[in-house]
Design a protein around this motif. Structure first.
Motif, PDB file in Angstrom:
ATOM      1  N   LYS A  36       0.836 -49.321 -37.152  1.00  0.00           N
ATOM      2  CA  LYS A  36      -0.214 -49.437 -36.148  1.00  0.00           C
ATOM      3  C   LYS A  36       0.292 -48.978 -34.783  1.00  0.00           C
ATOM      4  O   LYS A  36      -0.405 -48.251 -34.063  1.00  0.00           O
ATOM      5  CB  LYS A  36      -0.712 -50.878 -36.078  1.00  0.00           C
ATOM      6  N   VAL A  37       1.507 -49.367 -34.431  1.00  0.00           N
ATOM      7  CA  VAL A  37       2.097 -48.960 -33.154  1.00  0.00           C
ATOM      8  C   VAL A  37       2.307 -47.445 -33.137  1.00  0.00           C
ATOM      9  O   VAL A  37       2.034 -46.794 -32.122  1.00  0.00           O
ATOM     10  CB  VAL A  37       3.420 -49.714 -32.897  1.00  0.00           C
ATOM     11  N   ALA A  38       2.760 -46.876 -34.238  1.00  0.00           N
ATOM     12  CA  ALA A  38       2.969 -45.429 -34.315  1.00  0.00           C
ATOM     13  C   ALA A  38       1.651 -44.683 -34.150  1.00  0.00           C
ATOM     14  O   ALA A  38       1.591 -43.648 -33.466  1.00  0.00           O
ATOM     15  CB  ALA A  38       3.635 -45.063 -35.633  1.00  0.00           C
ATOM     16  N   ILE A  39       0.592 -45.199 -34.756  1.00  0.00           N
ATOM     17  CA  ILE A  39      -0.731 -44.574 -34.635  1.00  0.00           C
ATOM     18  C   ILE A  39      -1.212 -44.649 -33.192  1.00  0.00           C
ATOM     19  O   ILE A  39      -1.726 -43.668 -32.644  1.00  0.00           O
ATOM     20  CB  ILE A  39      -1.729 -45.248 -35.602  1.00  0.00           C
ATOM     21  N   GLN A  40      -1.034 -45.782 -32.543  1.00  0.00           N
ATOM     22  CA  GLN A  40      -1.457 -45.936 -31.155  1.00  0.00           C
ATOM     23  C   GLN A  40      -0.674 -45.010 -30.232  1.00  0.00           C
ATOM     24  O   GLN A  40      -1.257 -44.413 -29.316  1.00  0.00           O
ATOM     25  CB  GLN A  40      -1.304 -47.385 -30.707  1.00  0.00           C
ATOM     26  N   LYS A  41       0.617 -44.863 -30.463  1.00  0.00           N
ATOM     27  CA  LYS A  41       1.428 -43.964 -29.631  1.00  0.00           C
ATOM     28  C   LYS A  41       0.990 -42.513 -29.805  1.00  0.00           C
ATOM     29  O   LYS A  41       0.899 -41.767 -28.834  1.00  0.00           O
ATOM     30  CB  LYS A  41       2.907 -44.107 -29.971  1.00  0.00           C
ATOM     31  N   ALA A  42       0.724 -42.117 -31.037  1.00  0.00           N
ATOM     32  CA  ALA A  42       0.278 -40.744 -31.302  1.00  0.00           C
ATOM     33  C   ALA A  42      -1.083 -40.496 -30.653  1.00  0.00           C
ATOM     34  O   ALA A  42      -1.316 -39.417 -30.079  1.00  0.00           O
ATOM     35  CB  ALA A  42       0.205 -40.489 -32.799  1.00  0.00           C
ATOM     36  N   ALA A  43      -1.970 -41.484 -30.708  1.00  0.00           N
ATOM     37  CA  ALA A  43      -3.291 -41.345 -30.085  1.00  0.00           C
ATOM     38  C   ALA A  43      -3.157 -41.256 -28.569  1.00  0.00           C
ATOM     39  O   ALA A  43      -3.841 -40.446 -27.926  1.00  0.00           O
ATOM     40  CB  ALA A  43      -4.180 -42.523 -30.477  1.00  0.00           C
ATOM     41  N   GLN A  44      -2.282 -42.046 -27.990  1.00  0.00           N
ATOM     42  CA  GLN A  44      -2.078 -41.995 -26.539  1.00  0.00           C
ATOM     43  C   GLN A  44      -1.467 -40.660 -26.117  1.00  0.00           C
ATOM     44  O   GLN A  44      -1.789 -40.129 -25.059  1.00  0.00           O
ATOM     45  CB  GLN A  44      -1.203 -43.158 -26.085  1.00  0.00           C
ATOM     46  N   LYS A  45      -0.612 -40.100 -26.959  1.00  0.00           N
ATOM     47  CA  LYS A  45      -0.020 -38.790 -26.672  1.00  0.00           C
ATOM     48  C   LYS A  45      -1.115 -37.712 -26.655  1.00  0.00           C
ATOM     49  O   LYS A  45      -1.134 -36.855 -25.760  1.00  0.00           O
ATOM     50  CB  LYS A  45       1.034 -38.458 -27.723  1.00  0.00           C
ATOM     51  N   ASP A  46      -2.012 -37.753 -27.634  1.00  0.00           N
ATOM     52  CA  ASP A  46      -3.127 -36.803 -27.661  1.00  0.00           C
ATOM     53  C   ASP A  46      -4.025 -36.978 -26.437  1.00  0.00           C
ATOM     54  O   ASP A  46      -4.452 -36.000 -25.823  1.00  0.00           O
ATOM     55  CB  ASP A  46      -3.962 -36.976 -28.929  1.00  0.00           C
ATOM     56  N   LEU A  47      -4.318 -38.227 -26.092  1.00  0.00           N
ATOM     57  CA  LEU A  47      -5.167 -38.500 -24.935  1.00  0.00           C
ATOM     58  C   LEU A  47      -4.523 -37.990 -23.660  1.00  0.00           C
ATOM     59  O   LEU A  47      -5.190 -37.399 -22.809  1.00  0.00           O
ATOM     60  CB  LEU A  47      -5.452 -39.996 -24.822  1.00  0.00           C
ATOM     61  N   LYS A  48      -3.226 -38.185 -23.508  1.00  0.00           N
ATOM     62  CA  LYS A  48      -2.527 -37.708 -22.312  1.00  0.00           C
ATOM     63  C   LYS A  48      -2.573 -36.190 -22.232  1.00  0.00           C
ATOM     64  O   LYS A  48      -2.802 -35.623 -21.168  1.00  0.00           O
ATOM     65  CB  LYS A  48      -1.082 -38.197 -22.310  1.00  0.00           C
ATOM     66  N   ALA A  49      -2.368 -35.537 -23.363  1.00  0.00           N
ATOM     67  CA  ALA A  49      -2.414 -34.072 -23.377  1.00  0.00           C
ATOM     68  C   ALA A  49      -3.794 -33.572 -22.961  1.00  0.00           C
ATOM     69  O   ALA A  49      -3.910 -32.621 -22.176  1.00  0.00           O
ATOM     70  CB  ALA A  49      -2.052 -33.552 -24.760  1.00  0.00           C
TER      71      ALA A  49
END
Length: 120
Positions: A36-49
């Motif tokens: 779950k944490v890995a998914i949230q980090k990946a989603a935040q990375k996409d959002l930041k980009a």
């Protein structure tokens, strides 16, 4: 005396078995939390980009964070076929274009590398 020994043995066996099952359940919960944490980090990375490239308001950021979490959760599913990945990419692109303003969508469509990263 034999009955007492048999009862004590059965109780010890049941206690050990229950303890082993509890450890397995705890391990599974920890694994789910890590995923779950890995998914949230990946989603935040996409959002930041996306937000670094296109100016987003708070409502759009919240909507896209949920969308990117959905994408990464689906991609983390075992046995996710290439056909389903292609459909997911099409859905992601459609939702991106629907949520962004016309100017933002046009600017994003010109940056194919970022669009590829966000949809796949």
């Amino acid at each position: 005396m034999k009955k007492i020994i048999a009862i004590v043995t059965i109780m010890l066996a049941l206690g050990y078995s229950a303890n082993a099952q509890q450890r397995n359940a705890t391990t599974a919960v920890k694994q789910q939390n890590v995923e779950k944490v890995a998914i949230q980090k990946a989603a935040q990375k996409d959002l930041k980009a996306l937000s670094d490239f296109v100016q987003l308001d708070d409502n759009q950021k919240q909507a896209f964070l949920g969308l990117f979490e959905y994408k990464h959760r689906d991609l983390a599913t075992p046995n996710f076929s290439q056909e389903r990945k292609d459909i997911l990419a099409e859905v992601m692109e459609a939702k991106l274009n629907a949520t962004l303003t016309a100017d933002q969508a046009e600017k994003l469509s010109k940056n194919t590398a970022l669009l590829q990263q966000l949809t796949h």
